[in-house]
Design a protein around this motif. Structure first.
Motif, mmCIF file in Angstrom:
data_model
loop_
_atom_site.group_PDB
_atom_site.id
_atom_site.type_symbol
_atom_site.label_atom_id
_atom_site.label_comp_id
_atom_site.label_asym_id
_atom_site.label_seq_id
_atom_site.Cartn_x
_atom_site.Cartn_y
_atom_site.Cartn_z
ATOM 1 N N SER A 47 44.901 15.884 82.451
ATOM 2 C CA SER A 47 46.203 16.484 82.153
ATOM 3 C C SER A 47 47.295 15.578 82.694
ATOM 4 O O SER A 47 47.162 15.004 83.772
ATOM 5 C CB SER A 47 46.327 17.871 82.771
ATOM 6 N N THR B 130 48.421 17.933 77.820
ATOM 7 C CA THR B 130 47.001 17.906 78.172
ATOM 8 C C THR B 130 46.273 17.017 77.183
ATOM 9 O O THR B 130 46.310 17.259 75.976
ATOM 10 C CB THR B 130 46.399 19.324 78.158
ATOM 11 N N SER C 103 54.680 19.290 79.649
ATOM 12 C CA SER C 103 53.383 18.766 80.083
ATOM 13 C C SER C 103 52.510 18.534 78.866
ATOM 14 O O SER C 103 52.654 19.213 77.843
ATOM 15 C CB SER C 103 52.697 19.738 81.046
#
Length: 258
Positions: A253, A81, A79
């Motif tokens: 995000s 951000t 992931s």
């Protein structure tokens, strides 16, 4: 310590006094770190010079993803951000060989920032505010302590209201000419009445946030509900629920999974 034969007003006074003495230190530490958490990104830049980056005009996520795939092996999910006006670095987190790895990336150059030997405000103050840095698994002891302190604060509020029946009169009562103890008590009553709604919201929202720790089965109720829908053949609602879980984008995000 407590006299069970006292009338309600005086027994509430004893509970209010002793609960305040026992919980004052914990509540002060939690409120103080919670206040500092509001400015966590600014304190991070002060404590961690590597985060003092210029705002990037544009960020190439493809470049960052390619760099992660080249530098690591066995990445199953990651992931990213995105930078904000308060934090200009990219926060990258990925799973590699069943281990969670986190890194900060310069959005302009795409290079990883040097490792920082301090928690900073984001990791220290926020964690302390939530669980006093007590992470004894599997009981989440620190979270239970802060949550019980929130329950105790609600008890302080209720007993305080019972003690001070004349809340409106207390609001307008301030006697600086009296003795110091009387003056401090007037200030205590005045500040309590003025900020009463705020004092109620603080512990109440804390208990709502930690709701899953107290009633884990209730926290899983939505999942059980959607399983029942699928069992009954209602697949459309279930698919909407799954899509909403997988495509949630909040606070700039971006989550990418393989």
């Amino acid at each position: 310590m407590f006299d069970t034969k006292l009338p309600l007003h005086k027994s509430m006074t004893q509970i209010h006094t002793w609960a305040g003495v026992l919980l004052a230190c914990i509540l002060f530490a939690v409120f103080w770190t919670g206040t500092l958490t509001i400015f966590d990104k600014e304190i991070d830049r002060w404590m961690q010079p590597s985060l003092r980056l210029a705002a990037a005009p544009a960020v190439s996520l493809d470049k960052i993803v390619d760099q992660i795939e080249q530098d690591t092996t066995g990445v199953t999910s990651f992931s990213i951000t995105m930078p904000t006006s308060r934090r200009h670095a990219l926060d990258v987190s990925y799973m590699s060989d069943e281990e969670r790895v986190s890194a900060l990336i310069d959005p302009t150059s795409g290079e990883a920032l040097p490792t920082i030997d301090t928690f900073g405000a984001s990791d220290f103050f926020f964690t302390f505010h939530h669980n006093l840095l007590i992470t004894w698994a599997p009981f989440a002891l620190g979270t239970w302590i802060t949550s019980l302190a929130a329950v105790g604060m609600l008890m302080l509020i209720i007993t305080g209201i019972v003690i001070h029946k004349k809340l409106i009169a207390d609001f307008f009562t301030l006697r600086p000419e009296r003795k110091r103890r009387r003056l401090l008590l007037d200030l205590h009553n005045l500040s309590s009445v003025v900020a009463l709604p705020f004092h109620i919201l603080l512990p109440l929202t804390a208990l709502i946030i930690n709701f899953g720790y107290f009633l884990p089965l209730a926290a899983e109720a939505p999942q059980v509900f959607f399983k029942l829908l699928r069992f009954n053949g209602v697949d459309n609602l279930l698919s909407v629920h799954q899509i909403s879980q997988k495509l949630t984008i909040a606070n700039h995000s971006v989550g990418v999974s393989k």
